[in-house]
Design a protein around this motif. Structure first.
Motif, mmCIF file in Angstrom:
data_model
loop_
_atom_site.group_PDB
_atom_site.id
_atom_site.type_symbol
_atom_site.label_atom_id
_atom_site.label_comp_id
_atom_site.label_asym_id
_atom_site.label_seq_id
_atom_site.Cartn_x
_atom_site.Cartn_y
_atom_site.Cartn_z
ATOM 1 N N LEU A 111 -13.646 -4.615 8.435
ATOM 2 C CA LEU A 111 -12.787 -3.975 7.433
ATOM 3 C C LEU A 111 -12.749 -4.856 6.194
ATOM 4 C CD1 LEU A 111 -9.753 -2.930 9.675
ATOM 5 C CD2 LEU A 111 -11.550 -1.441 8.775
ATOM 6 N N HIS A 112 -12.364 -4.269 5.096
ATOM 7 C CA HIS A 112 -12.117 -5.023 3.870
ATOM 8 C C HIS A 112 -10.892 -5.904 4.131
ATOM 9 C CE1 HIS A 112 -10.937 -5.792 -0.288
ATOM 10 N NE2 HIS A 112 -12.128 -5.342 -0.673
ATOM 11 N N PRO A 113 -10.823 -7.094 3.529
ATOM 12 C CA PRO A 113 -9.639 -7.945 3.719
ATOM 13 C C PRO A 113 -8.320 -7.237 3.385
ATOM 14 C CG PRO A 113 -11.375 -9.208 2.710
ATOM 15 C CD PRO A 113 -11.856 -7.780 2.757
ATOM 16 N N ILE A 114 -8.352 -6.306 2.457
ATOM 17 C CA ILE A 114 -7.145 -5.532 2.144
ATOM 18 C C ILE A 114 -6.727 -4.720 3.373
ATOM 19 C CG2 ILE A 114 -6.264 -3.563 0.798
ATOM 20 C CD1 ILE A 114 -6.426 -5.980 -0.947
ATOM 21 N N GLN A 115 -7.686 -4.052 3.985
ATOM 22 C CA GLN A 115 -7.384 -3.241 5.160
ATOM 23 C C GLN A 115 -6.904 -4.114 6.314
ATOM 24 O OE1 GLN A 115 -11.335 -1.546 4.984
ATOM 25 N NE2 GLN A 115 -10.476 0.513 4.679
ATOM 26 N N GLU A 116 -7.554 -5.255 6.521
ATOM 27 C CA GLU A 116 -7.136 -6.170 7.574
ATOM 28 C C GLU A 116 -5.709 -6.656 7.344
ATOM 29 O OE1 GLU A 116 -10.103 -9.244 7.512
ATOM 30 O OE2 GLU A 116 -11.467 -8.090 8.794
ATOM 31 N N ALA A 117 -5.401 -7.018 6.104
ATOM 32 C CA ALA A 117 -4.056 -7.510 5.778
ATOM 33 C C ALA A 117 -3.006 -6.426 5.999
ATOM 34 C CB ALA A 117 -4.014 -8.011 4.329
ATOM 35 N N TRP A 118 -3.343 -5.196 5.664
ATOM 36 C CA TRP A 118 -2.399 -4.087 5.874
ATOM 37 C C TRP A 118 -2.067 -3.956 7.361
ATOM 38 C CZ3 TRP A 118 -2.506 -4.228 0.893
ATOM 39 C CH2 TRP A 118 -1.712 -3.362 0.145
ATOM 40 N N ILE A 119 -3.074 -4.124 8.199
ATOM 41 C CA ILE A 119 -2.869 -4.025 9.646
ATOM 42 C C ILE A 119 -2.063 -5.224 10.142
ATOM 43 C CG2 ILE A 119 -4.026 -4.074 11.892
ATOM 44 C CD1 ILE A 119 -6.344 -2.494 10.456
ATOM 45 N N THR A 128 8.030 -4.678 0.188
ATOM 46 C CA THR A 128 7.980 -6.090 0.568
ATOM 47 C C THR A 128 6.751 -6.364 1.430
ATOM 48 O OG1 THR A 128 10.379 -6.247 0.444
ATOM 49 C CG2 THR A 128 9.245 -7.968 1.690
ATOM 50 N N ALA A 129 6.497 -5.499 2.385
ATOM 51 C CA ALA A 129 5.322 -5.663 3.247
ATOM 52 C C ALA A 129 4.035 -5.515 2.432
ATOM 53 C CB ALA A 129 5.350 -4.647 4.386
ATOM 54 N N ILE A 130 4.033 -4.662 1.436
ATOM 55 C CA ILE A 130 2.860 -4.485 0.581
ATOM 56 C C ILE A 130 2.567 -5.774 -0.177
ATOM 57 C CG2 ILE A 130 1.996 -3.286 -1.478
ATOM 58 C CD1 ILE A 130 3.530 -0.765 -0.330
ATOM 59 N N ILE A 131 3.581 -6.384 -0.739
ATOM 60 C CA ILE A 131 3.400 -7.650 -1.462
ATOM 61 C C ILE A 131 2.852 -8.715 -0.514
ATOM 62 C CG2 ILE A 131 4.630 -9.552 -2.621
ATOM 63 C CD1 ILE A 131 6.497 -7.322 -3.791
ATOM 64 N N GLN A 132 3.405 -8.800 0.688
ATOM 65 C CA GLN A 132 2.925 -9.777 1.667
ATOM 66 C C GLN A 132 1.481 -9.507 2.063
ATOM 67 O OE1 GLN A 132 6.019 -9.190 4.554
ATOM 68 N NE2 GLN A 132 7.347 -10.761 3.655
ATOM 69 N N ALA A 133 1.127 -8.251 2.209
ATOM 70 C CA ALA A 133 -0.246 -7.897 2.566
ATOM 71 C C ALA A 133 -1.212 -8.278 1.445
ATOM 72 C CB ALA A 133 -0.353 -6.409 2.892
ATOM 73 N N VAL A 134 -0.821 -8.063 0.191
ATOM 74 C CA VAL A 134 -1.688 -8.440 -0.933
ATOM 75 C C VAL A 134 -1.890 -9.952 -0.950
ATOM 76 C CG1 VAL A 134 -1.908 -8.481 -3.453
ATOM 77 C CG2 VAL A 134 -1.109 -6.405 -2.308
#
Length: 178
Positions: free
Chosen positions: A99-107, A160-166
């Motif tokens: 997965l893209h690192p963005i997708q991995e971070a979201w998970i 908040t979770a979105i910021i942490q994932a980024v």
């Protein structure tokens, strides 16, 4: 017949050039990443990258994508593989395995609640991290509120979770580029 590159693959579609790009992506190309949210470019659920820049596909006519590169959520792994400098022959195979690192971070951050807005959030995060390797919290917030076509709306309030994932994705991408 209209020709464009979608997620690294040259595609030909037969649709009127004034058809919203979102409809072509979802109905003709059967991609489920971009979502129909508001239909007036206000929520961000339909976001895609057009030549690397976020656009709202619900109001963008197909004609705007002719001869250009469209990247949807489904195309992020191949985009990352290409950015890491993998050969074109290997990029597709490697992209299928990861997965893209963005997708991995979201998970990893368990970011989505209902998940409806997440396509647009990940597209915007991708554009941001391709431009700014280590964004500040203020830059992340601006990317989702004031620097794009309009603010991205999350009905569940998972900001908040979105910021942490980024932030997690930025760290991962920095390691992946090294």
């Amino acid at each position: 017949m209209v020709t464009m590159v979608v997620n690294g693959v040259r595609r030909e579609v037969q649709a009127p050039t004034d058809t919203p790009l979102l409809y072509v992506l979802r109905n003709d190309l059967e991609l489920s990443g971009p979502q129909f949210g508001c239909g007036v470019a206000q929520c961000g659920a339909c976001s895609v990258l057009l030549n690397g820049k976020e656009i709202r596909s619900c109001i963008t006519p197909l004609s705007a994508a002719v001869g250009k590169e469209v990247t949807t959520l489904e195309g992020l792994p191949a985009r990352w593989a290409q950015q890491k400098g993998l050969s074109n022959a290997n990029a597709g195979a490697d992209a299928e395995k990861t997965l893209h690192p963005i997708q991995e971070a979201w998970i990893e951050e368990q970011t989505p609640l209902c998940g409806f807005c997440q396509n647009g959030m990940m597209i915007t995060a991708t554009q941001l991290l391709e431009r700014v390797a280590t964004p500040t919290v203020a830059e992340i917030k601006a990317a989702f509120t004031t620097s794009g076509p309009s603010a991205h709306l999350c009905r569940c309030g998972s900001y908040t979770a979105i910021i942490q994932a980024v932030q997690r994705a930025a760290t991962s991408m920095a390691k992946g580029r090294a």
